[in-house]
Design an enzyme around this catalytic site. Structure first.
Site, short mmCIF file in Angstrom:
data_model
loop_
_atom_site.label_atom_id
_atom_site.label_comp_id
_atom_site.label_asym_id
_atom_site.label_seq_id
_atom_site.Cartn_x
_atom_site.Cartn_y
_atom_site.Cartn_z
N PRO A 1 0.72 -1.24 0.00
CA PRO A 1 0.00 0.00 0.00
C PRO A 1 0.76 1.30 0.00
CG PRO A 1 0.30 -0.67 2.24
CD PRO A 1 1.14 -1.52 1.36
N GLU A 2 1.14 1.89 -1.01
CA GLU A 2 1.27 3.34 -1.02
C GLU A 2 0.44 3.77 -2.21
OE1 GLU A 2 5.10 5.25 -0.29
OE2 GLU A 2 5.81 3.43 0.66
N LYS B 1 -4.62 6.47 0.27
CA LYS B 1 -4.50 5.01 0.24
C LYS B 1 -5.84 4.33 0.49
CE LYS B 1 0.02 5.89 2.23
NZ LYS B 1 0.77 5.88 3.51
N ARG C 1 9.77 4.46 12.63
CA ARG C 1 9.86 3.83 11.30
C ARG C 1 11.26 4.00 10.75
NH1 ARG C 1 4.88 4.20 8.33
NH2 ARG C 1 5.73 2.22 7.65
#
Length: 257
Positions: A2-3, A58, A247
């Site tokens: 998912p981007e 998204k 992250r």
DNA sequence: ATAGGCCTGGAC
DNA sequence: GTCCAGGCCTAT
């Protein structure tokens, strides 16, 4: 998957797979999705026809002819698997939408973090998203203005969907490398022209990836993401990995300052 | 702004 | 076993 670019390709596949078809049934297999959508609400989807499929950031919005919206988000590892109702389900099937022509769209997600929601007709849903990277309303000036209010580092700011919709951890790092900007620089210290260069880099990275799937070979072509210790593709300096807001961030300590 | 949680698999 | 993962929400 998912981007923004991967979600965009998922949406294109969904359009081909479901527009104009009537839903025969919607099933959910994973407890976390069962907790989200009641059995009753799932049953109520039977008979609805898919009018359109839209993407915002998204998020995937499956618009039904009765005005309701089936809202999907892949989070980390979701993807669609298109098959037939009598095929064996994929290993990580978490939900399935079966149509009256016997075709089926399965939510396939190893980590089961994907979400599925049903919104009533007429509901105004606020996804809390800023402009898409491709929106004309997003300009170097407008971005410079919102970044001026942020004291934190630029890289986590790029992941904030309220600023720009659809950027994720990979393409944020890639865009900063292309723009030669350090991920740790405070957002509010960027000059207007640096913001302009960054916006151009964001658009380049997203455009180039759009329509592609997230695969091992697409990752191996990236400039910095997941390349810790490997030579920078511009200057051969080893790529560094740091952690920001929990992250990983990858960057070249030499050409990103 | 940053940990922790949600979930599970894969790499080591 | 331990650590890490493309996202995002909540609490601190």
């Amino acid at each position: 998957m998912p981007e923004l670019p991967e979600v965009e390709s998922a949406v294109r596949r969904l359009r081909r797979a479901m527009i104009g078809k009537s839903i025969a049934r919607v099933e959910v297999f994973h407890p976390s999705l069962r907790r989200r959508v009641s059995r009753h609400r799932l049953r109520s989807l039977t008979g609805a026809r898919v009018r359109a499929v839209d993407r915002r950031g998204k998020h995937q919005l499956i618009m039904l002819d009765d005005g309701r919206t089936l809202h999907a988000h892949f989070r980390m590892t979701g993807d669609w698997h298109v098959d037939r109702a009598d095929d064996a389900l994929p290993r990580f099937a978490r939900a399935a939408v079966t149509f009256d022509d016997g075709s089926r769209v399965v939510l396939d997600d190893p980590r089961a973090l994907s979400t599925l929601d049903v919104h009533p007709a007429g509901a105004s849903l606020d996804l809390g998203l800023g402009p898409e990277p491709g929106d004309a309303s997003l300009t170097a000036d407008s971005l410079h203005e919102v970044l001026a209010k942020r004291r934190g580092p630029i890289k986590p700011a790029l992941l904030d969907q309220r600023l720009i919709a659809g950027l994720g951890n990979i393409y944020a790092a890639e865009a900063l490398w292309h723009a030669r900007l350090s991920p740790t620089v405070a957002a509010n210290t960027l000059a207007r022209r640096q913001v302009g260069a960054m916006l151009r880099a964001i658009r380049r990275v997203i455009d180039r990836a759009t329509g592609a799937r997230y695969t091992d070979s697409s990752v191996s072509r990236l400039a910095v993401y997941d390349r810790e210790g490997k030579p920078c593709r511009r200057c051969r300096t080893p790529i560094k990995r740091i952690v920001q807001a929990g992250r990983s961030t990858y960057y070249c300590p030499h050409c990103q300052r």
